[in-house]
Design a protein around this motif. Structure first.
Motif, PDB file in Angstrom:
ATOM      1  N   PHE A  41       0.814  -1.222   0.000  1.00 43.65           N
ATOM      2  CA  PHE A  41       0.000   0.000   0.000  1.00 43.65           C
ATOM      3  C   PHE A  41       0.851   1.277   0.000  1.00 43.65           C
ATOM      4  CE2 PHE A  41      -2.062  -2.925   3.288  1.00 43.65           C
ATOM      5  CZ  PHE A  41      -2.657  -3.734   2.335  1.00 43.65           C
ATOM      6  N   CYS A  42       1.968   1.300  -0.683  1.00 38.69           N
ATOM      7  CA  CYS A  42       2.865   2.460  -0.645  1.00 38.69           C
ATOM      8  C   CYS A  42       2.674   3.358  -1.870  1.00 38.69           C
ATOM      9  CB  CYS A  42       4.326   2.008  -0.575  1.00 38.69           C
ATOM     10  SG  CYS A  42       4.735   1.198   0.984  1.00 38.69           S
ATOM     11  N   PHE A  43       2.985   4.636  -1.681  1.00 35.88           N
ATOM     12  CA  PHE A  43       3.020   5.594  -2.788  1.00 35.88           C
ATOM     13  C   PHE A  43       4.051   6.671  -2.467  1.00 35.88           C
ATOM     14  CE2 PHE A  43      -0.252   6.952   0.174  1.00 35.88           C
ATOM     15  CZ  PHE A  43      -0.108   8.323   0.289  1.00 35.88           C
ATOM     16  N   ASP A  44       4.613   7.264  -3.531  1.00 34.40           N
ATOM     17  CA  ASP A  44       5.639   8.298  -3.390  1.00 34.40           C
ATOM     18  C   ASP A  44       5.047   9.670  -3.696  1.00 34.40           C
ATOM     19  OD1 ASP A  44       7.549   6.459  -2.751  1.00 34.40           O
ATOM     20  OD2 ASP A  44       8.361   6.291  -4.784  1.00 34.40           O
ATOM     21  N   VAL A  45       5.517  10.659  -2.938  1.00 36.59           N
ATOM     22  CA  VAL A  45       5.063  12.040  -3.122  1.00 36.59           C
ATOM     23  C   VAL A  45       6.281  12.927  -3.324  1.00 36.59           C
ATOM     24  CG1 VAL A  45       4.007  14.008  -1.966  1.00 36.59           C
ATOM     25  CG2 VAL A  45       2.930  11.782  -1.797  1.00 36.59           C
ATOM     26  N   GLU A  46       6.283  13.698  -4.414  1.00 37.47           N
ATOM     27  CA  GLU A  46       7.330  14.695  -4.639  1.00 37.47           C
ATOM     28  C   GLU A  46       6.858  16.031  -4.093  1.00 37.47           C
ATOM     29  OE1 GLU A  46       9.559  13.010  -8.640  1.00 37.47           O
ATOM     30  OE2 GLU A  46       8.124  14.671  -8.819  1.00 37.47           O
TER      31      GLU A  46
ATOM     32  N   GLU B 220       9.583  21.007  -0.687  1.00 36.05           N
ATOM     33  CA  GLU B 220      10.475  21.164   0.471  1.00 36.05           C
ATOM     34  C   GLU B 220      11.612  20.140   0.516  1.00 36.05           C
ATOM     35  OE1 GLU B 220       7.206  21.157   0.572  1.00 36.05           O
ATOM     36  OE2 GLU B 220       6.681  23.174   1.246  1.00 36.05           O
ATOM     37  N   ARG B 221      11.450  19.014  -0.176  1.00 37.40           N
ATOM     38  CA  ARG B 221      12.465  17.949  -0.082  1.00 37.40           C
ATOM     39  C   ARG B 221      12.987  17.581  -1.465  1.00 37.40           C
ATOM     40  NH1 ARG B 221      10.219  14.027   4.821  1.00 37.40           N
ATOM     41  NH2 ARG B 221       9.717  15.741   6.256  1.00 37.40           N
ATOM     42  N   ASN B 222      14.259  17.220  -1.478  1.00 41.08           N
ATOM     43  CA  ASN B 222      14.918  16.918  -2.748  1.00 41.08           C
ATOM     44  C   ASN B 222      14.564  15.534  -3.271  1.00 41.08           C
ATOM     45  OD1 ASN B 222      16.282  19.401  -2.717  1.00 41.08           O
ATOM     46  ND2 ASN B 222      17.917  18.559  -1.421  1.00 41.08           N
ATOM     47  N   THR B 223      14.244  14.623  -2.362  1.00 43.36           N
ATOM     48  CA  THR B 223      13.912  13.256  -2.775  1.00 43.36           C
ATOM     49  C   THR B 223      12.444  12.976  -2.458  1.00 43.36           C
ATOM     50  OG1 THR B 223      14.620  12.434  -0.610  1.00 43.36           O
ATOM     51  CG2 THR B 223      16.252  12.434  -2.393  1.00 43.36           C
ATOM     52  N   PRO B 224      11.835  12.038  -3.195  1.00 47.43           N
ATOM     53  CA  PRO B 224      10.425  11.708  -2.937  1.00 47.43           C
ATOM     54  C   PRO B 224      10.228  11.163  -1.503  1.00 47.43           C
ATOM     55  CG  PRO B 224      11.152  10.793  -5.045  1.00 47.43           C
ATOM     56  CD  PRO B 224      12.371  11.285  -4.349  1.00 47.43           C
ATOM     57  N   VAL B 225       9.067  11.435  -0.960  1.00 38.80           N
ATOM     58  CA  VAL B 225       8.690  10.926   0.366  1.00 38.80           C
ATOM     59  C   VAL B 225       7.775   9.722   0.153  1.00 38.80           C
ATOM     60  CG1 VAL B 225       7.617  11.465   2.571  1.00 38.80           C
ATOM     61  CG2 VAL B 225       8.800  13.270   1.276  1.00 38.80           C
ATOM     62  N   THR B 226       8.120   8.618   0.790  1.00 37.13           N
ATOM     63  CA  THR B 226       7.329   7.387   0.638  1.00 37.13           C
ATOM     64  C   THR B 226       6.370   7.236   1.814  1.00 37.13           C
ATOM     65  OG1 THR B 226       9.132   6.302  -0.554  1.00 37.13           O
ATOM     66  CG2 THR B 226       7.434   4.876   0.389  1.00 37.13           C
ATOM     67  N   PHE B 227       5.099   7.034   1.486  1.00 38.41           N
ATOM     68  CA  PHE B 227       4.066   6.820   2.503  1.00 38.41           C
ATOM     69  C   PHE B 227       3.481   5.425   2.357  1.00 38.41           C
ATOM     70  CE2 PHE B 227       3.972  11.492   2.145  1.00 38.41           C
ATOM     71  CZ  PHE B 227       4.029  11.838   3.485  1.00 38.41           C
ATOM     72  N   GLN B 228       3.043   4.878   3.482  1.00 36.41           N
ATOM     73  CA  GLN B 228       2.300   3.619   3.479  1.00 36.41           C
ATOM     74  C   GLN B 228       0.900   3.880   4.015  1.00 36.41           C
ATOM     75  OE1 GLN B 228       3.584   0.552   6.208  1.00 36.41           O
ATOM     76  NE2 GLN B 228       2.764  -1.090   4.928  1.00 36.41           N
ATOM     77  N   ALA B 229      -0.119   3.556   3.203  1.00 35.20           N
ATOM     78  CA  ALA B 229      -1.515   3.692   3.633  1.00 35.20           C
ATOM     79  C   ALA B 229      -1.915   2.468   4.457  1.00 35.20           C
ATOM     80  CB  ALA B 229      -2.418   3.864   2.426  1.00 35.20           C
ATOM     81  N   LEU B 230      -3.120   2.503   5.011  1.00 36.48           N
ATOM     82  CA  LEU B 230      -3.563   1.416   5.894  1.00 36.48           C
ATOM     83  C   LEU B 230      -4.152   0.240   5.131  1.00 36.48           C
ATOM     84  CD1 LEU B 230      -5.253   3.417   8.801  1.00 36.48           C
ATOM     85  CD2 LEU B 230      -2.833   2.883   8.420  1.00 36.48           C
TER      86      LEU B 230
END
Length: 598
Positions: free
Chosen positions: A298-303, A306-316
């Motif tokens: 359940f992961c997705f990346d967000v650009e 504020e940040r140089n690299t993508p932020v990876t999130f895990q949904a429920l």
């Protein structure tokens, strides 16, 4: 200080704000429980002391009634006989006083102490049990969720499907216990007013039924799918954070604001030494994370800016991830639940014709009928009338003056038409402003604001409103016969002409203010509809009240005096009359002694 209302929809999100609100109610409940415990204890002590005092007085009166003179000779003198009779009559008076005092004490026990004991045992006790169940299901669900999110995406599909089903079962159990707990909190809050303070049984039972009905609907599976669509995009996400020694997943409660593409992240696990504030990120893009590229599900990346690299999130869950990506304009397909729209009435020419015919009939035949608009007609007859009048093949071709219809059917049909409009007559857009106006303590501001807002309605809405309010004014002018005052009529037409867009607990609590708006429209019909407000702009909001409210709120009931106060007054009057009969006896008793009751 009031607490924010607990909404059943908040149970689904289980946000930190929701938990903080729950704590406020729990602390209030603990204070109430302690207060009632002390009150019951002190009340029982007073009752015990009064009973002991009453027993002593009754014993004294018995001794007094048995008093006899020893005499020398054949008989008593007249004075001796009068004194003995006076003692006996005074003893009888004491017995009557103590009998009434015993009844008074028994009333205090039956009508005050026992209901408080019952309330504390049953209502507060049940709430504590619901709290235990809620905490137990909460712990089970979040423990299972942690295990679930740590499952490897490389496991067999059957294993993952079983794990998903188990988590969904735990989530539903937790959600159900949460909804039941919130319902019980509302129950005990309302019962405090009913059992402890105010005898508002009818209002309580009505609110209780509506609240229970709302709770049942919120627990229904179909409501969960609706909340996926209508709730703002917020919830828990796990964020991957990379450190020199490895990678950790940190739990955040996130809110996404589509305007400005801002993601606000509030950490859930605060360090004891330092409190971390919320983090804000501005989104550039959102991309689904390929399954083979990460071991988590359940992961997705967000650009972000504020940040140089993508932020990876895990949904429920997979469904949760789709919702987040849909909100963030990600690359996942957009899923919508099917919408089954209810049949709605329209504010059109045939609608105006229907209302005019109903008004004409009611003012001709039913204006003086007791309880007009309050009494309800047969549902079958109401539907029959509406189906006939709004028949697309021949709309409006119905004679209301025929023997098929009665006043109750027509008033119910008129109310049904107004409630079934696709948008309430006073519109969703003005609802909040109208509520703010009704809540103002400044009566002049309240009237001028409602006057101004009435002219912000669309033209056909205002035309229909004016026609309807004029009719209600005419009906209320016969209130001596039909008992329908503007206040009573407002109770019926408040929810008919106004409603919030979302059905929530806060919206139910605002119903009384909807009634105030309609009551003002009826009472000030001539001023509101005779001319436009002087200034189309809304008048300035008056400053908040800094002194206590001097007039009673509109919702305070007019209670009769308490029964035991009347009993005390009667006793005082009785003693005052007896005082002159025993005048000589009182003068023979030392001042300040027990027998000196003057």
């Amino acid at each position: 200080m009031g607490h924010p209302p607990l909404e059943f929809s908040d149970c689904y999100l289980d946000s930190p704000d929701f938990r903080e609100t729950l704590k406020c109610y729990e602390l209030d409940l603990e204070r109430s429980s302690k207060f009632l415990k002390e009150l019951i204890k002190d009340g029982n002590s007073v009752i015990t002391a009064i009973k002991g005092y009453s027993v002593a007085v009754q014993k004294f009166s018995q001794t007094l009634s048995m008093f006899q003179f020893d005499f020398i000779g054949d008989s008593l003198t007249d004075d001796e006989i009068n004194i003995a009779q006076s003692f006996q009559e005074f003893a009888g008076l004491l017995q009557e006083v103590e009998h009434d005092r015993t009844m008074l004490v028994q009333n205090a026990s039956d009508l005050l102490i026992k209901p408080l004991e019952k309330f504390r045992k049953e209502q507060i006790g049940v709430t504590k049990e619901k709290r235990k169940k809620f905490e137990k299901e909460s712990e089970k669900y979040y423990s299972q969720l942690d295990k679930h999110l740590n499952l490897s995406a490389k496991k067999k599909e059957t294993q993952l499907q079983e794990a998903d089903e188990l988590l969904e079962k735990e989530r539903l159990n937790f959600y159900e216990s949460s909804v039941e707990y919130v319902y019980q909190i509302h129950q005990v809050q309302d019962r405090k007013k009913f059992d402890v303070v105010e005898p508002t049984r009818n209002h309580y039972e009505s609110t209780c039924e509506e609240l229970e009905e709302l709770m049942k609907r919120m627990k229904h599976p179909s409501q969960l799918y609706k909340m996926h669509s209508f709730l703002p995009m917020e919830g828990y996400l796990y964020c991957q954070e990379k450190w020199a020694l490895g990678v950790t997943w940190v739990k955040y409660y996130c809110r996404y604001h589509k305007e400005g593409r801002r993601l606000v992240m509030v950490p859930c696990e605060q360090k004891p030494t330092t409190k971390q504030g919320p983090t804000q990120l501005t989104l550039k893009s959102c991309i689904r994370r390929k399954t083979e590229s990460i071991d988590k599900r359940f992961c997705f990346d967000v650009e972000t800016n504020e940040r140089n690299t993508p932020v990876t999130f895990q949904a429920l869950s997979e469904g949760d991830r789709k919702l987040w990506m849909e909100a963030m304009d990600g690359k996942e397909p957009i899923y919508h639940s099917p919408i089954h729209k209810q049949a709605e009435m329209e504010l059109n020419e045939i609608g105006f014709k229907f209302v005019r015919k109903c008004i004409n009939y009611i003012e001709t035949k039913g204006a003086t009928q007791e309880g007009v608009y309050r009494t309800v007609g047969s549902n079958i007859q109401v539907q029959k009338l509406l189906n006939a009048f709004f028949d697309p093949t021949n709309p409006g071709d119905v004679d209301l003056h025929s023997s098929d219809w009665d006043v109750k059917t027509i008033t119910s049909a008129l109310k049904f038409y107004l409630r079934s409009l696709s948008e309430p007559l006073m519109t969703y857009s003005l609802h909040r402003d109208l509520m703010c106006a009704a809540k103002s303590d400044n009566l002049d501001f309240r009237l001028s604001e409602i006057h101004s807002l009435t002219y912000k309605l669309p033209e056909k809405n205002r035309e229909m409103l004016e026609m309807l309010i004029k009719h209600l004014v005419n009906v209320c002018s016969h209130s001596e016969e039909n008992l329908m005052t503007p206040s009573n009529m407002a109770v019926i037409f408040g929810p008919t002409l106004m409603r919030a867009k979302e059905e929530t607990v806060a919206a139910m609590l605002d119903i009384k203010f909807q009634n105030i708006v309609v009551e003002i429209l009826i009472e000030d019909y001539k001023k509101i509809f005779s001319y436009m407000p002087e200034d189309s702009a809304a008048p300035p909001v008056p400053p908040p009240r800094i002194t206590p409210r001097k007039r009673q709120p509109i919702t305070i009931s007019k209670r009769p005096a308490r029964v035991y106060q009347a009993l005390i007054d009667d006793l005082e009057s009785y003693l005052f009359k007896k005082k002159f009969f025993f005048k000589d006896l009182y003068h023979s008793v030392p001042a300040g002694s027990f027998l000196d009751i003057s």
